[in-house]
Design a protein around this motif. Sequence first.
Motif, mmCIF file in Angstrom:
data_model
loop_
_atom_site.group_PDB
_atom_site.id
_atom_site.type_symbol
_atom_site.label_atom_id
_atom_site.label_comp_id
_atom_site.label_asym_id
_atom_site.label_seq_id
_atom_site.Cartn_x
_atom_site.Cartn_y
_atom_site.Cartn_z
ATOM 1 N N ALA A 27 46.720 37.227 65.187
ATOM 2 C CA ALA A 27 46.229 38.552 64.797
ATOM 3 C C ALA A 27 47.110 39.167 63.713
ATOM 4 C CB ALA A 27 46.172 39.468 66.024
ATOM 5 N N MET A 28 48.415 39.031 63.859
ATOM 6 C CA MET A 28 49.320 39.556 62.844
ATOM 7 C C MET A 28 49.143 38.835 61.515
ATOM 8 S SD MET A 28 52.760 40.049 65.178
ATOM 9 C CE MET A 28 53.724 40.655 63.790
ATOM 10 N N ALA A 29 48.945 37.521 61.573
ATOM 11 C CA ALA A 29 48.732 36.760 60.337
ATOM 12 C C ALA A 29 47.443 37.201 59.648
ATOM 13 C CB ALA A 29 48.693 35.265 60.645
ATOM 14 N N TRP A 30 46.386 37.403 60.415
ATOM 15 C CA TRP A 30 45.120 37.819 59.819
ATOM 16 C C TRP A 30 45.231 39.214 59.209
ATOM 17 C CZ3 TRP A 30 40.674 35.900 58.214
ATOM 18 C CH2 TRP A 30 39.616 36.782 57.952
ATOM 19 N N LEU A 31 45.846 40.146 59.939
ATOM 20 C CA LEU A 31 46.008 41.496 59.403
ATOM 21 C C LEU A 31 46.918 41.510 58.188
ATOM 22 C CD1 LEU A 31 46.293 43.570 62.708
ATOM 23 C CD2 LEU A 31 44.325 43.351 61.181
ATOM 24 N N GLY A 32 47.975 40.666 58.205
ATOM 25 C CA GLY A 32 48.818 40.554 57.026
ATOM 26 C C GLY A 32 48.047 40.025 55.834
ATOM 27 N N LEU A 33 47.167 39.052 56.093
ATOM 28 C CA LEU A 33 46.325 38.521 55.013
ATOM 29 C C LEU A 33 45.404 39.603 54.466
ATOM 30 C CD1 LEU A 33 45.221 36.132 53.356
ATOM 31 C CD2 LEU A 33 43.680 35.650 55.267
ATOM 32 N N MET A 34 44.806 40.389 55.355
ATOM 33 C CA MET A 34 43.911 41.454 54.909
ATOM 34 C C MET A 34 44.663 42.505 54.096
ATOM 35 S SD MET A 34 40.843 40.679 55.913
ATOM 36 C CE MET A 34 41.381 39.011 55.449
ATOM 37 N N LEU A 35 45.865 42.877 54.546
ATOM 38 C CA LEU A 35 46.648 43.855 53.799
ATOM 39 C C LEU A 35 47.070 43.301 52.442
ATOM 40 C CD1 LEU A 35 48.905 45.347 56.633
ATOM 41 C CD2 LEU A 35 46.972 46.435 55.497
ATOM 42 N N GLY A 36 47.450 42.014 52.420
ATOM 43 C CA GLY A 36 47.813 41.399 51.145
ATOM 44 C C GLY A 36 46.648 41.369 50.177
ATOM 45 N N ILE A 37 45.473 41.034 50.690
ATOM 46 C CA ILE A 37 44.284 41.020 49.825
ATOM 47 C C ILE A 37 43.975 42.423 49.318
ATOM 48 C CG2 ILE A 37 41.778 40.695 49.869
ATOM 49 C CD1 ILE A 37 42.214 38.310 51.688
ATOM 50 N N ALA A 38 44.116 43.436 50.199
ATOM 51 C CA ALA A 38 43.827 44.801 49.787
ATOM 52 C C ALA A 38 44.778 45.273 48.691
ATOM 53 C CB ALA A 38 43.904 45.732 50.992
ATOM 54 N N VAL A 39 46.055 44.919 48.811
ATOM 55 C CA VAL A 39 47.040 45.360 47.821
ATOM 56 C C VAL A 39 46.878 44.602 46.508
ATOM 57 C CG1 VAL A 39 49.506 45.473 47.310
ATOM 58 C CG2 VAL A 39 48.678 46.101 49.585
ATOM 59 N N LEU A 40 46.589 43.314 46.597
ATOM 60 C CA LEU A 40 46.538 42.453 45.406
ATOM 61 C C LEU A 40 45.107 42.117 45.000
ATOM 62 C CD1 LEU A 40 49.379 39.974 46.434
ATOM 63 C CD2 LEU A 40 49.572 41.978 44.949
ATOM 64 N N ALA A 41 44.166 42.991 45.329
ATOM 65 C CA ALA A 41 42.762 42.685 45.053
ATOM 66 C C ALA A 41 42.506 42.445 43.572
ATOM 67 C CB ALA A 41 41.870 43.821 45.564
ATOM 68 N N ASP A 42 43.099 43.245 42.715
ATOM 69 C CA ASP A 42 42.873 43.082 41.277
ATOM 70 C C ASP A 42 43.410 41.753 40.764
ATOM 71 O OD1 ASP A 42 41.648 45.632 40.833
ATOM 72 O OD2 ASP A 42 43.627 46.537 41.079
ATOM 73 N N ALA A 43 44.454 41.236 41.401
ATOM 74 C CA ALA A 43 45.073 39.999 40.922
ATOM 75 C C ALA A 43 44.404 38.755 41.487
ATOM 76 C CB ALA A 43 46.565 39.992 41.255
ATOM 77 N N VAL A 44 43.916 38.823 42.727
ATOM 78 C CA VAL A 44 43.394 37.615 43.377
ATOM 79 C C VAL A 44 41.887 37.461 43.220
ATOM 80 C CG1 VAL A 44 45.249 37.644 45.072
ATOM 81 C CG2 VAL A 44 43.106 38.791 45.603
ATOM 82 N N ALA A 45 41.177 38.534 42.884
ATOM 83 C CA ALA A 45 39.718 38.430 42.727
ATOM 84 C C ALA A 45 39.395 37.640 41.459
ATOM 85 C CB ALA A 45 39.088 39.815 42.659
ATOM 86 N N PRO A 46 38.551 36.618 41.533
ATOM 87 C CA PRO A 46 38.232 35.828 40.337
ATOM 88 C C PRO A 46 37.401 36.585 39.317
ATOM 89 C CG PRO A 46 36.944 35.083 42.228
ATOM 90 C CD PRO A 46 37.938 36.076 42.747
ATOM 91 N N TYR A 47 36.617 37.563 39.765
ATOM 92 C CA TYR A 47 35.771 38.336 38.856
ATOM 93 C C TYR A 47 35.840 39.814 39.251
ATOM 94 C CZ TYR A 47 33.691 33.673 38.293
ATOM 95 O OH TYR A 47 33.506 32.329 38.086
ATOM 96 N N ALA A 48 35.333 40.654 38.373
ATOM 97 C CA ALA A 48 35.117 42.049 38.735
ATOM 98 C C ALA A 48 33.950 42.124 39.717
ATOM 99 C CB ALA A 48 34.820 42.878 37.488
ATOM 100 N N TYR A 49 34.022 43.069 40.638
ATOM 101 C CA TYR A 49 32.989 43.118 41.670
ATOM 102 C C TYR A 49 31.635 43.583 41.121
ATOM 103 C CZ TYR A 49 34.161 48.115 41.868
ATOM 104 O OH TYR A 49 34.395 49.427 41.564
ATOM 105 N N THR A 50 31.603 44.049 39.869
ATOM 106 C CA THR A 50 30.329 44.434 39.252
ATOM 107 C C THR A 50 29.848 43.418 38.225
ATOM 108 O OG1 THR A 50 31.563 45.756 37.621
ATOM 109 C CG2 THR A 50 30.751 46.895 39.595
ATOM 110 N N ALA A 51 30.607 42.336 38.017
ATOM 111 C CA ALA A 51 30.226 41.343 37.008
ATOM 112 C C ALA A 51 28.967 40.599 37.443
ATOM 113 C CB ALA A 51 31.370 40.365 36.775
ATOM 114 N N LEU A 52 28.030 40.419 36.512
ATOM 115 C CA LEU A 52 26.752 39.769 36.790
ATOM 116 C C LEU A 52 26.731 38.358 36.218
ATOM 117 C CD1 LEU A 52 24.280 42.697 35.946
ATOM 118 C CD2 LEU A 52 25.392 42.178 38.126
ATOM 119 N N ASP A 53 26.074 37.479 36.940
ATOM 120 C CA ASP A 53 25.824 36.103 36.489
ATOM 121 C C ASP A 53 24.370 35.787 36.835
ATOM 122 O OD1 ASP A 53 25.845 33.496 35.686
ATOM 123 O OD2 ASP A 53 27.340 32.808 37.125
ATOM 124 N N LEU A 54 23.466 36.238 35.979
ATOM 125 C CA LEU A 54 22.039 36.155 36.282
ATOM 126 C C LEU A 54 21.546 34.714 36.360
ATOM 127 C CD1 LEU A 54 20.713 39.098 34.072
ATOM 128 C CD2 LEU A 54 21.260 39.101 36.513
#
Length: 287
Positions: A27-54
Amino acid sequence: MSGIALPIGLVDGRKRRRRWPLLVLAAMAWLGLMLGIAVLADAVAPYAYTALDLRNRLAAPGATWLHPLGTDELGRDVLSRLIFSIRMSLLIAFGATIIGALIGTALGVLAAHFRGFVEQVVMALVDFSASLPFLILALAVLAFFGNSLTLFICLLGLHAWERYARIARGLVISAGAQGYAAAVRQLGASPWRIYGRHVLPNIASTLIVSMTLAFPEIILLESGLSFLGLGVQPPETSLGAMVGYGREYLTRAPWILLSPAVVIVLTTFSVSVLGDWLRDRLDPTLH
């Protein structure tokens, strides 16, 4: 001292007490992963969340290496939207939980300290809040004031604040009747010192458990309101908003809904497991 041998049973008992349960570590590992993703979302996300690929609309997971979790109806990368949704949902849940805990605990302590008329007013507010359907309150507030992230977090912070008020009031009254609080009061300590240094630390474990119970409730409540279109508004995204968007494509593209749903389930379960473990570790009556 180094030559003194401890009994084998005592040594084994200490080792067992120091060993952490695997479920708590997970549980601690999962919550740590979620917090890490939340803090580093701009760095780890491969695309912008509004980017389109029709060209890759409703692509299944694994169909293309560009989108490992697939795409939605507009060709937006599900993984990127999931990462930014985790950040938004955790921000809302943490903020609302802290607001509710602060309001409820403060009013509960005031009611226990002053008693009389103040206690009657606080308990009347508690009963009124508990009897009012929260969804109706949310609909009225959002319809009258409009929807904004700050207002939404403050509104969710009013959910279940009466739970903290009741718990804090009962625990403070009980602690005040015990010997340590009376002894400190006889020594001339101020109410701020009595509650801040002696009473609140002794009731903190129960309040922490209440927060861990309210945290997943707020995540689910945010998901429900976003599912109804009352929560996070486009172009922003959250876990609940992703579930709401994916319900129309459940038969054709279930991965749009399943990814945020799995994250919601695992996160709420992890918070509950960690809260129960913290209660066992922090409650002095269990030692």
